[in-house]
Motif scaffolding. Sequence first.
Motif, PDB file in Angstrom:
ATOM      1  N   THR A  78     -12.971  25.563 -28.512  1.00 55.05           N
ATOM      2  CA  THR A  78     -12.953  26.224 -29.808  1.00 55.05           C
ATOM      3  C   THR A  78     -12.948  25.196 -30.926  1.00 55.05           C
ATOM      4  O   THR A  78     -12.197  24.232 -30.887  1.00 55.05           O
ATOM      5  CB  THR A  78     -11.695  27.113 -29.937  1.00 55.05           C
ATOM      6  OG1 THR A  78     -11.686  28.037 -28.852  1.00 55.05           O
ATOM      7  CG2 THR A  78     -11.696  27.858 -31.245  1.00 55.05           C
ATOM      8  N   LEU A  79     -13.805  25.411 -31.907  1.00 55.26           N
ATOM      9  CA  LEU A  79     -13.909  24.500 -33.039  1.00 55.26           C
ATOM     10  C   LEU A  79     -12.715  24.705 -33.959  1.00 55.26           C
ATOM     11  O   LEU A  79     -12.399  25.821 -34.344  1.00 55.26           O
ATOM     12  CB  LEU A  79     -15.203  24.771 -33.803  1.00 55.26           C
ATOM     13  CG  LEU A  79     -15.442  23.969 -35.065  1.00 55.26           C
ATOM     14  CD1 LEU A  79     -15.577  22.489 -34.719  1.00 55.26           C
ATOM     15  CD2 LEU A  79     -16.699  24.445 -35.751  1.00 55.26           C
ATOM     16  N   TYR A 125     -11.370  23.354 -37.569  1.00 54.71           N
ATOM     17  CA  TYR A 125     -11.615  22.540 -38.755  1.00 54.71           C
ATOM     18  C   TYR A 125     -11.064  23.250 -39.975  1.00 54.71           C
ATOM     19  O   TYR A 125     -10.837  24.449 -39.980  1.00 54.71           O
ATOM     20  CB  TYR A 125     -13.099  22.213 -38.935  1.00 54.71           C
ATOM     21  CG  TYR A 125     -13.966  23.416 -39.212  1.00 54.71           C
ATOM     22  CD1 TYR A 125     -14.160  23.864 -40.509  1.00 54.71           C
ATOM     23  CD2 TYR A 125     -14.569  24.098 -38.182  1.00 54.71           C
ATOM     24  CE1 TYR A 125     -14.933  24.972 -40.766  1.00 54.71           C
ATOM     25  CE2 TYR A 125     -15.347  25.200 -38.429  1.00 54.71           C
ATOM     26  CZ  TYR A 125     -15.531  25.632 -39.725  1.00 54.71           C
ATOM     27  OH  TYR A 125     -16.297  26.724 -39.972  1.00 54.71           O
ATOM     28  N   CYS A 181     -14.739  18.064 -46.119  1.00 55.29           N
ATOM     29  CA  CYS A 181     -14.523  18.859 -44.916  1.00 55.29           C
ATOM     30  C   CYS A 181     -13.854  17.967 -43.879  1.00 55.29           C
ATOM     31  O   CYS A 181     -14.446  16.988 -43.428  1.00 55.29           O
ATOM     32  CB  CYS A 181     -15.863  19.386 -44.396  1.00 55.29           C
ATOM     33  SG  CYS A 181     -15.701  20.511 -43.024  1.00 55.29           S
ATOM     34  N   THR A 241     -20.238  19.677 -32.498  1.00 58.65           N
ATOM     35  CA  THR A 241     -19.186  20.186 -33.372  1.00 58.65           C
ATOM     36  C   THR A 241     -19.533  19.956 -34.842  1.00 58.65           C
ATOM     37  O   THR A 241     -19.356  20.851 -35.668  1.00 58.65           O
ATOM     38  CB  THR A 241     -17.829  19.542 -33.034  1.00 58.65           C
ATOM     39  OG1 THR A 241     -17.551  19.760 -31.645  1.00 58.65           O
ATOM     40  CG2 THR A 241     -16.715  20.128 -33.870  1.00 58.65           C
ATOM     41  N   THR A 264     -22.522  19.675 -36.125  1.00 62.31           N
ATOM     42  CA  THR A 264     -23.634  20.572 -36.431  1.00 62.31           C
ATOM     43  C   THR A 264     -23.148  21.996 -36.640  1.00 62.31           C
ATOM     44  O   THR A 264     -23.552  22.681 -37.582  1.00 62.31           O
ATOM     45  CB  THR A 264     -24.690  20.534 -35.302  1.00 62.31           C
ATOM     46  OG1 THR A 264     -25.153  19.195 -35.162  1.00 62.31           O
ATOM     47  CG2 THR A 264     -25.857  21.449 -35.602  1.00 62.31           C
ATOM     48  N   GLN A 265     -22.258  22.457 -35.773  1.00 64.90           N
ATOM     49  CA  GLN A 265     -21.716  23.814 -35.872  1.00 64.90           C
ATOM     50  C   GLN A 265     -20.962  23.996 -37.192  1.00 64.90           C
ATOM     51  O   GLN A 265     -21.137  24.998 -37.885  1.00 64.90           O
ATOM     52  CB  GLN A 265     -20.787  24.108 -34.697  1.00 64.90           C
ATOM     53  CG  GLN A 265     -20.219  25.518 -34.711  1.00 64.90           C
ATOM     54  CD  GLN A 265     -19.300  25.781 -33.521  1.00 64.90           C
ATOM     55  OE1 GLN A 265     -19.231  24.983 -32.585  1.00 64.90           O
ATOM     56  NE2 GLN A 265     -18.599  26.887 -33.557  1.00 64.90           N
ATOM     57  N   CYS A 266     -20.144  23.028 -37.562  1.00 68.58           N
ATOM     58  CA  CYS A 266     -19.397  23.099 -38.821  1.00 68.58           C
ATOM     59  C   CYS A 266     -20.353  23.128 -40.009  1.00 68.58           C
ATOM     60  O   CYS A 266     -20.182  23.924 -40.931  1.00 68.58           O
ATOM     61  CB  CYS A 266     -18.438  21.923 -38.937  1.00 68.58           C
ATOM     62  SG  CYS A 266     -17.531  21.889 -40.497  1.00 68.58           S
ATOM     63  N   GLU A 269     -23.452  24.141 -40.150  1.00 65.43           N
ATOM     64  CA  GLU A 269     -24.145  25.430 -40.203  1.00 65.43           C
ATOM     65  C   GLU A 269     -23.234  26.522 -40.745  1.00 65.43           C
ATOM     66  O   GLU A 269     -23.624  27.302 -41.612  1.00 65.43           O
ATOM     67  CB  GLU A 269     -24.668  25.809 -38.818  1.00 65.43           C
ATOM     68  CG  GLU A 269     -25.840  24.961 -38.371  1.00 65.43           C
ATOM     69  CD  GLU A 269     -26.233  25.203 -36.927  1.00 65.43           C
ATOM     70  OE1 GLU A 269     -25.536  25.962 -36.209  1.00 65.43           O
ATOM     71  OE2 GLU A 269     -27.263  24.636 -36.506  1.00 65.43           O
ATOM     72  N   GLU A 270     -21.998  26.582 -40.249  1.00 65.81           N
ATOM     73  CA  GLU A 270     -21.055  27.617 -40.691  1.00 65.81           C
ATOM     74  C   GLU A 270     -20.700  27.472 -42.165  1.00 65.81           C
ATOM     75  O   GLU A 270     -20.506  28.457 -42.858  1.00 65.81           O
ATOM     76  CB  GLU A 270     -19.784  27.578 -39.846  1.00 65.81           C
ATOM     77  CG  GLU A 270     -19.978  28.080 -38.436  1.00 65.81           C
ATOM     78  CD  GLU A 270     -18.703  28.014 -37.614  1.00 65.81           C
ATOM     79  OE1 GLU A 270     -17.627  27.710 -38.172  1.00 65.81           O
ATOM     80  OE2 GLU A 270     -18.780  28.271 -36.398  1.00 65.81           O
ATOM     81  N   GLN A 271     -20.610  26.234 -42.648  1.00 72.04           N
ATOM     82  CA  GLN A 271     -20.228  25.998 -44.030  1.00 72.04           C
ATOM     83  C   GLN A 271     -21.449  25.841 -44.944  1.00 72.04           C
ATOM     84  O   GLN A 271     -21.304  25.555 -46.125  1.00 72.04           O
ATOM     85  CB  GLN A 271     -19.341  24.745 -44.127  1.00 72.04           C
ATOM     86  CG  GLN A 271     -18.023  24.885 -43.417  1.00 72.04           C
ATOM     87  CD  GLN A 271     -17.203  26.029 -43.976  1.00 72.04           C
ATOM     88  OE1 GLN A 271     -17.154  26.251 -45.182  1.00 72.04           O
ATOM     89  NE2 GLN A 271     -16.552  26.775 -43.091  1.00 72.04           N
ATOM     90  N   GLN A 272     -22.642  26.026 -44.399  1.00 71.52           N
ATOM     91  CA  GLN A 272     -23.899  25.920 -45.144  1.00 71.52           C
ATOM     92  C   GLN A 272     -24.010  24.562 -45.852  1.00 71.52           C
ATOM     93  O   GLN A 272     -24.346  24.482 -47.032  1.00 71.52           O
ATOM     94  CB  GLN A 272     -24.050  27.076 -46.127  1.00 71.52           C
ATOM     95  CG  GLN A 272     -24.089  28.422 -45.435  1.00 71.52           C
ATOM     96  CD  GLN A 272     -24.183  29.582 -46.395  1.00 71.52           C
ATOM     97  OE1 GLN A 272     -23.882  29.463 -47.578  1.00 71.52           O
ATOM     98  NE2 GLN A 272     -24.611  30.717 -45.883  1.00 71.52           N
TER      99      GLN A 272
END
Length: 82
Positions: A4-5, A7, A18, A31, A33-35, A37-40
């Motif tokens: 699970t990410l 942050y 961030c 991780t 990349t996922q952050c 994308e989620e935070q645009q």
Amino acid sequence: MLKTLVYKLYYKRDANLCLIVLDRGEELITTLTQCAEEQQIACATFFAIGALCDVEIGYYELPTKQYHFHTEEGDFEVASLT
């Protein structure tokens, strides 16, 4: 398997900061990349310290225009990563 990410996103005056904390075994690039994308986050600069294990290291050889990769097993301290 990616855990699970975890942050937290902090805002500082005119810029965004961030802070990402990874658990042992999490994939660094996945991780980040996922952050993003989620935070645009379209573009960013990152800095890191800590440790990595079982890493893949690569470099680009300009004369041959080819990437070369090799893996190193074990734990490695990261004094600075930018």
